[in-house]
Write a protein that holds these residues in place. Structure first.
Motif, PDB file in Angstrom:
ATOM      1  N   ALA A 124       0.856  -1.182   0.000  1.00 47.13           N
ATOM      2  CA  ALA A 124       0.000   0.000   0.000  1.00 47.13           C
ATOM      3  C   ALA A 124       0.892   1.233   0.000  1.00 47.13           C
ATOM      4  O   ALA A 124       1.754   1.393   0.861  1.00 47.13           O
ATOM      5  N   ILE A 125       0.686   2.091  -0.991  1.00 47.69           N
ATOM      6  CA  ILE A 125       1.388   3.364  -1.073  1.00 47.69           C
ATOM      7  C   ILE A 125       0.484   4.414  -0.438  1.00 47.69           C
ATOM      8  O   ILE A 125      -0.694   4.523  -0.783  1.00 47.69           O
ATOM      9  N   LEU A 126       1.018   5.182   0.493  1.00 50.64           N
ATOM     10  CA  LEU A 126       0.262   6.222   1.181  1.00 50.64           C
ATOM     11  C   LEU A 126       0.753   7.570   0.680  1.00 50.64           C
ATOM     12  O   LEU A 126       1.900   7.951   0.895  1.00 50.64           O
TER      13      LEU A 126
ATOM     14  N   TYR B  27      -7.457   8.421 -11.719  1.00 46.10           N
ATOM     15  CA  TYR B  27      -6.588   7.276 -11.455  1.00 46.10           C
ATOM     16  C   TYR B  27      -7.289   6.270 -10.551  1.00 46.10           C
ATOM     17  O   TYR B  27      -8.208   6.618  -9.815  1.00 46.10           O
ATOM     18  N   ASN B  28      -6.806   5.051 -10.582  1.00 48.56           N
ATOM     19  CA  ASN B  28      -7.350   3.982  -9.749  1.00 48.56           C
ATOM     20  C   ASN B  28      -6.684   4.038  -8.371  1.00 48.56           C
ATOM     21  O   ASN B  28      -5.787   3.254  -8.062  1.00 48.56           O
ATOM     22  N   VAL B  29      -7.133   5.007  -7.570  1.00 50.89           N
ATOM     23  CA  VAL B  29      -6.607   5.184  -6.218  1.00 50.89           C
ATOM     24  C   VAL B  29      -7.775   5.169  -5.241  1.00 50.89           C
ATOM     25  O   VAL B  29      -8.920   5.434  -5.617  1.00 50.89           O
ATOM     26  N   SER B  30      -7.476   4.864  -3.993  1.00 51.76           N
ATOM     27  CA  SER B  30      -8.475   4.962  -2.923  1.00 51.76           C
ATOM     28  C   SER B  30      -8.333   6.340  -2.310  1.00 51.76           C
ATOM     29  O   SER B  30      -7.376   6.616  -1.586  1.00 51.76           O
ATOM     30  N   LEU B  31      -9.268   7.210  -2.637  1.00 52.54           N
ATOM     31  CA  LEU B  31      -9.217   8.595  -2.192  1.00 52.54           C
ATOM     32  C   LEU B  31     -10.067   8.766  -0.944  1.00 52.54           C
ATOM     33  O   LEU B  31     -11.260   8.478  -0.953  1.00 52.54           O
TER      34      LEU B  31
ATOM     35  N   THR C 198      -3.482  10.341   9.623  1.00 53.97           N
ATOM     36  CA  THR C 198      -4.869  10.008   9.303  1.00 53.97           C
ATOM     37  C   THR C 198      -4.927   9.011   8.154  1.00 53.97           C
ATOM     38  O   THR C 198      -5.702   8.057   8.171  1.00 53.97           O
ATOM     39  N   LEU C 199      -4.086   9.215   7.172  1.00 56.50           N
ATOM     40  CA  LEU C 199      -4.025   8.317   6.016  1.00 56.50           C
ATOM     41  C   LEU C 199      -3.583   6.920   6.430  1.00 56.50           C
ATOM     42  O   LEU C 199      -4.146   5.921   5.976  1.00 56.50           O
ATOM     43  N   LEU C 200      -2.601   6.824   7.306  1.00 59.49           N
ATOM     44  CA  LEU C 200      -2.143   5.514   7.771  1.00 59.49           C
ATOM     45  C   LEU C 200      -3.247   4.789   8.535  1.00 59.49           C
ATOM     46  O   LEU C 200      -3.481   3.600   8.304  1.00 59.49           O
ATOM     47  N   LYS C 201      -3.937   5.478   9.405  1.00 61.97           N
ATOM     48  CA  LYS C 201      -5.054   4.857  10.141  1.00 61.97           C
ATOM     49  C   LYS C 201      -6.112   4.336   9.171  1.00 61.97           C
ATOM     50  O   LYS C 201      -6.632   3.230   9.335  1.00 61.97           O
ATOM     51  N   TYR C 202      -6.429   5.133   8.173  1.00 64.61           N
ATOM     52  CA  TYR C 202      -7.425   4.743   7.173  1.00 64.61           C
ATOM     53  C   TYR C 202      -6.955   3.498   6.405  1.00 64.61           C
ATOM     54  O   TYR C 202      -7.706   2.539   6.228  1.00 64.61           O
ATOM     55  N   ALA C 203      -5.722   3.500   5.967  1.00 62.34           N
ATOM     56  CA  ALA C 203      -5.198   2.374   5.184  1.00 62.34           C
ATOM     57  C   ALA C 203      -5.101   1.099   6.005  1.00 62.34           C
ATOM     58  O   ALA C 203      -5.344   0.005   5.501  1.00 62.34           O
ATOM     59  N   LEU C 204      -4.753   1.222   7.280  1.00 60.75           N
ATOM     60  CA  LEU C 204      -4.657   0.040   8.136  1.00 60.75           C
ATOM     61  C   LEU C 204      -5.997  -0.677   8.272  1.00 60.75           C
ATOM     62  O   LEU C 204      -6.043  -1.901   8.378  1.00 60.75           O
ATOM     63  N   THR C 205      -7.077   0.066   8.263  1.00 61.71           N
ATOM     64  CA  THR C 205      -8.398  -0.548   8.404  1.00 61.71           C
ATOM     65  C   THR C 205      -9.057  -0.876   7.062  1.00 61.71           C
ATOM     66  O   THR C 205     -10.056  -1.582   7.031  1.00 61.71           O
TER      67      THR C 205
ATOM     68  N   SER D 141      -7.211  -1.997   4.162  1.00 64.05           N
ATOM     69  CA  SER D 141      -6.262  -2.649   3.271  1.00 64.05           C
ATOM     70  C   SER D 141      -5.806  -3.979   3.869  1.00 64.05           C
ATOM     71  O   SER D 141      -5.784  -4.157   5.080  1.00 64.05           O
ATOM     72  N   ASP D 142      -5.422  -4.871   2.978  1.00 62.93           N
ATOM     73  CA  ASP D 142      -4.836  -6.136   3.414  1.00 62.93           C
ATOM     74  C   ASP D 142      -3.344  -6.168   3.080  1.00 62.93           C
ATOM     75  O   ASP D 142      -2.743  -7.224   2.926  1.00 62.93           O
ATOM     76  N   ALA D 143      -2.737  -4.996   3.006  1.00 59.45           N
ATOM     77  CA  ALA D 143      -1.335  -4.879   2.599  1.00 59.45           C
ATOM     78  C   ALA D 143      -0.392  -5.515   3.613  1.00 59.45           C
ATOM     79  O   ALA D 143      -0.633  -5.489   4.817  1.00 59.45           O
ATOM     80  N   ASP D 144       0.686  -6.063   3.081  1.00 61.27           N
ATOM     81  CA  ASP D 144       1.759  -6.592   3.906  1.00 61.27           C
ATOM     82  C   ASP D 144       2.739  -5.486   4.301  1.00 61.27           C
ATOM     83  O   ASP D 144       3.375  -5.558   5.346  1.00 61.27           O
ATOM     84  N   TYR D 145       2.854  -4.475   3.424  1.00 61.89           N
ATOM     85  CA  TYR D 145       3.774  -3.373   3.635  1.00 61.89           C
ATOM     86  C   TYR D 145       3.076  -2.059   3.309  1.00 61.89           C
ATOM     87  O   TYR D 145       2.283  -1.976   2.386  1.00 61.89           O
ATOM     88  N   PHE D 146       3.432  -1.019   4.057  1.00 62.55           N
ATOM     89  CA  PHE D 146       2.914   0.331   3.831  1.00 62.55           C
ATOM     90  C   PHE D 146       4.113   1.224   3.537  1.00 62.55           C
ATOM     91  O   PHE D 146       5.095   1.215   4.284  1.00 62.55           O
ATOM     92  N   MET D 147       4.019   1.991   2.461  1.00 60.98           N
ATOM     93  CA  MET D 147       5.099   2.878   2.064  1.00 60.98           C
ATOM     94  C   MET D 147       4.554   4.288   1.892  1.00 60.98           C
ATOM     95  O   MET D 147       3.506   4.471   1.281  1.00 60.98           O
ATOM     96  N   PHE D 148       5.279   5.244   2.438  1.00 60.28           N
ATOM     97  CA  PHE D 148       4.873   6.639   2.343  1.00 60.28           C
ATOM     98  C   PHE D 148       5.444   7.265   1.093  1.00 60.28           C
ATOM     99  O   PHE D 148       6.602   7.033   0.744  1.00 60.28           O
ATOM    100  N   CYS D 149       4.650   8.077   0.435  1.00 57.40           N
ATOM    101  CA  CYS D 149       5.064   8.729  -0.799  1.00 57.40           C
ATOM    102  C   CYS D 149       4.737  10.210  -0.692  1.00 57.40           C
ATOM    103  O   CYS D 149       3.604  10.592  -0.367  1.00 57.40           O
ATOM    104  N   ASP D 150       5.724  11.050  -0.954  1.00 53.02           N
ATOM    105  CA  ASP D 150       5.536  12.500  -0.844  1.00 53.02           C
ATOM    106  C   ASP D 150       5.967  13.157  -2.128  1.00 53.02           C
ATOM    107  O   ASP D 150       6.878  12.767  -2.769  1.00 53.02           O
TER     108      ASP D 150
END
Length: 89
Positions: free
Chosen positions: A4-6, A52-56, A71-78, A80-89
């Motif tokens: 999951a890219i955040l 784009y095919n993103v979860s907004l 806030t984005l990380l909390k949202y993605a944790l609940t 997503s079924d991702a094994d890894y979370f990566m931050f993108c700026d």
């Protein structure tokens, strides 16, 4: 492997297409999901994201960078079924 890219955005319309294209053109084994939270942009960032095919995330009030990513990380944790979370700026 699911990744999951955040991505937190704020008035990044001038560079956003290039950034998203780069993410989606990566070669990897597994599934890539992109979760985006906009921090109150007043340019064309949201219009670009919708093409784009993103979860907004639905809320786009200005929280600042740190709170936006938290806030984005909390949202993605609940959501997503991702094994890894990566931050993108």
């Amino acid at each position: 492997m699911n990744i999951a890219i955040l991505l937190s955005t704020y008035n990044g319309g001038a560079y956003l297409k290039q950034q998203l294209n780069s993410l989606f053109n990566q070669s990897l084994i597994g599934k890539l999901s992109v979760f985006v939270r906009d921090d109150g942009s007043n340019d064309h960032t949201l219009n670009i994201l919708r093409t784009y095919n993103v979860s907004l995330m639905p809320n786009n009030e200005n929280l600042g960078s740190k709170e936006s990513f938290a806030t984005l990380l909390k949202y993605a944790l609940t959501n997503s079924d991702a094994d890894y979370f990566m931050f993108c700026d």
